[in-house]
Design a protein around this motif. Structure first.
Motif, short mmCIF file in Angstrom:
data_model
loop_
_atom_site.label_atom_id
_atom_site.label_comp_id
_atom_site.label_asym_id
_atom_site.label_seq_id
_atom_site.Cartn_x
_atom_site.Cartn_y
_atom_site.Cartn_z
N MET A 275 0.88 -1.21 -0.07
CA MET A 275 -0.03 0.00 0.05
C MET A 275 0.88 1.28 -0.06
O MET A 275 1.04 1.81 0.98
CB MET A 275 -0.88 0.00 1.16
N ALA A 277 0.34 4.13 -1.94
CA ALA A 277 -0.27 5.52 -2.13
C ALA A 277 -0.41 6.16 -1.04
O ALA A 277 -0.32 5.83 0.16
CB ALA A 277 -1.94 4.93 -2.48
N VAL A 279 -2.78 8.29 0.26
CA VAL A 279 -4.18 8.38 0.39
C VAL A 279 -4.42 9.72 1.17
O VAL A 279 -3.75 9.92 2.28
CB VAL A 279 -4.80 7.25 1.09
N ASP A 281 -6.21 11.98 3.74
CA ASP A 281 -6.60 11.56 4.89
C ASP A 281 -8.31 12.25 5.04
O ASP A 281 -9.06 11.72 5.86
CB ASP A 281 -5.91 12.08 6.20
N THR A 306 -11.37 10.28 5.08
CA THR A 306 -11.65 9.29 4.20
C THR A 306 -11.51 7.87 4.61
O THR A 306 -10.91 7.58 5.88
CB THR A 306 -10.53 9.26 3.01
N PRO A 307 -12.12 6.90 4.01
CA PRO A 307 -12.00 5.51 4.74
C PRO A 307 -10.22 5.06 4.72
O PRO A 307 -9.57 5.43 3.91
CB PRO A 307 -12.65 4.66 3.81
N ASP A 308 -10.13 4.59 5.89
CA ASP A 308 -8.64 3.94 5.96
C ASP A 308 -8.80 2.52 5.31
O ASP A 308 -9.02 1.64 5.70
CB ASP A 308 -8.40 3.88 7.45
N ILE A 309 -8.27 2.62 4.04
CA ILE A 309 -8.38 1.57 3.41
C ILE A 309 -7.57 0.33 3.75
O ILE A 309 -7.87 -0.89 3.93
CB ILE A 309 -7.81 1.74 1.73
N LEU A 310 -6.22 0.68 4.28
CA LEU A 310 -5.39 -0.31 4.79
C LEU A 310 -5.90 -0.84 6.00
O LEU A 310 -6.01 -2.24 6.40
CB LEU A 310 -3.98 0.27 5.04
N GLY A 325 2.36 -1.54 4.40
CA GLY A 325 2.08 -0.32 4.50
C GLY A 325 3.14 0.70 4.53
O GLY A 325 4.44 0.40 4.70
N PHE A 326 2.92 1.95 4.26
CA PHE A 326 3.95 2.94 4.38
C PHE A 326 3.61 4.08 5.52
O PHE A 326 2.51 4.12 5.55
CB PHE A 326 4.24 3.53 3.06
N LYS A 340 1.12 2.27 13.80
CA LYS A 340 0.22 1.98 12.82
C LYS A 340 0.02 0.43 12.53
O LYS A 340 -0.70 0.05 11.88
CB LYS A 340 0.69 2.85 11.53
#
Ligand code: C5P
Length: 410
Positions: A275, A277, A279, A281, A306-310, A325-326, A340
């Motif tokens: 992940m 991207a 994104v 927040d 925004t929805p937290d995709i990860l 994740g990053f 995280k």
């Protein structure tokens, strides 16, 4: 371990005007870390020169004039045995025909026939010649023997008055990518890797949005590296200026919500997720249907997360799936990244340093710390994004193997 650029490559120029680009190809391959040797057919030397090839290769050029050495050595045998990969660039229609017929009367075909382990052809010719059934049958025959092709591509043609068409030799950079692909061990074969890249855009009217400067380069590098290592790759990309990588299924999205939906529908197929991207927040509570007129004074835009995709993928993660994740932090990096990792149930998190000069947004380089659930930290040091991607994939490879072993033991 970095997987970029190791191997021996013979670059053979056939007799076409695209031989002008062969010295650039040699240079790019050397820059990428490959050992190279150059060879040229008699006709190729009408379009490029022995000196240009020798300078670019950093050594002597194999030519038909020096095919057989005074002491009895035969260059086609020596080159075929030396090379891990032979690249014929440009490859002419006649060259393909000779190779498909086994007519080893020139140095290039003789080297192919002498058992070059792998051959990558970069054809360049007039589109009619390329589409001719004779050429197509020759290509099919060579493919059936395991030979690979890059191009030809659509674009401006060299001969005067020919305009555009499918016949241009691929650019040296594209050929280097294919070389890398062919020489990379396929240790991710059979796995599906889902990658995200780039920023998202959260619109507050049809022409204005909130976003960030992410270039997408890290995620694209991960997608290309996973492809080269044999994985099936799906790249869900926010808006970027990067071309779609070949051999990768690319899904273009704009908003975080679209990325969320694209990822959730594909997550079941994935063995691993990278992940990368950035994104956004927050998004504006509302998107005006028309452009909002300019107004004097202070204006406010109301934002919601925004929805937290990860985090959602972490909740849905099944045994055997690997989530990476990053984290981009300007302070308390390790603690925050670690938090995280735990919260989103990740297997690995790559901590970035956006304020360090060389690894900032848009750079070709990156420097990350790879943190795992045990708290172990691996510092990559400053490297190309491709090398960082390969290091992350090394870790994914180990995690997938470990999870598979655990499953088998149950
Ligand atoms: O929480 P934070 O944004 O710092 O976490 C970064 C990681 O979470 C990145 O891998 C990023 O792609 C992912 N992320 C996400 N959905 C969001 C925000 C971040 O998947 N809405």
């Amino acid at each position: 371990m970095s997987r970029s650029g190791s191997g021996r490559i013979v670059v053979a120029a056939g007799g076409g005007v695209a031989a002008l680009k062969t010295p650039f190809l040699l240079r790019r391959l050397r820059e990428a870390g490959y050992e190279v040797r150059a060879a040229a057919s008699e006709r190729a030397l009408r379009f490029t020169t022995e000196t240009a090839l020798a300078v670019a290769a950093g050594g002597p050029v194999g030519t038909e004039a020096r095919w057989f050495a005074p002491e009895g050595g035969a260059l086609h045998l020596e080159l075929a045995r030396w090379a891990d990969l032979m690249v014929v660039a440009p490859a002419t229609a006649a060259g393909l025909a000779r190779a498909a017929a086994g007519l080893a009367e020139d140095l290039i075909t003789a080297t192919v026939l002498a058992g070059a382990r792998r051959v990558l052809w970069a054809p360049a010719m007039n589109p009619e010649m390329w589409h001719h059934p004779a050429t197509q049958a020759n290509v099919e025959r060579l493919r059936a023997w395991g030979h690979a092709f890059v191009g030809p591509e659509h674009g401006a043609l060299a001969a005067v008055g020919e305009g555009e068409g499918l016949g241009r030799m691929s650019e040296p950079e594209t050929i280097v990518e294919h070389v890398r692909h062919h020489l990379t061990p396929k240790d991710l074969e059979g796995y599906t890797v889902l990658v995200t890249a780039g920023p998202t855009r959260e619109y507050f009217d049809p022409v204005r949005f909130i976003s960030n400067p992410s270039s997408g380069k890290m995620g694209y590098a991960a997608a290309e590296a996973a492809r080269d290592r044999g994985a099936r790759v799906v790249l869900v990309s926010g808006p970027t200026h990067l071309p779609d990588p070949w051999g990768v299924e690319v899904v273009r999205v704009e908003r975080a919500q679209e990325m969320y939906e694209a990822m959730l529908t594909r997550f079941d197929e994935a063995d691993a997720v990278v992940m990368a991207a950035a994104v956004a927040d927050w998004r504006p509570t509302e998107t005006a249907p028309e452009k909002t007129p300019k107004q004097a004074g202070v204006n406010t835009v109301e934002l919601v997360p925004t929805p937290d995709i990860l985090a959602e993928l972490g909740r849905r993660k099944k045994t055997g799936q690997v989530l990476v994740g990053f984290a981009m932090e300007t302070q308390q990096g390790r603690e925050r990244a670690r938090a995280k990792l735990d919260k989103k149930r990740l297997d690995l998190i790559a901590l970035n340093f956006p304020t360090r000069a060389q690894s900032a947004f848009g750079s070709e380089f990156n420097e990350v710390e790879l943190i795992d659930p045990s708290g172990h930290v691996e510092v990559t040091g400053l490297r190309s994004k491709r090398d960082v991607a390969d290091r992350i994939l090394d870790r994914i490879h180990d995690l997938l193997a470990r999870k598979e072993a655990e499953r088998n033991a149950q």
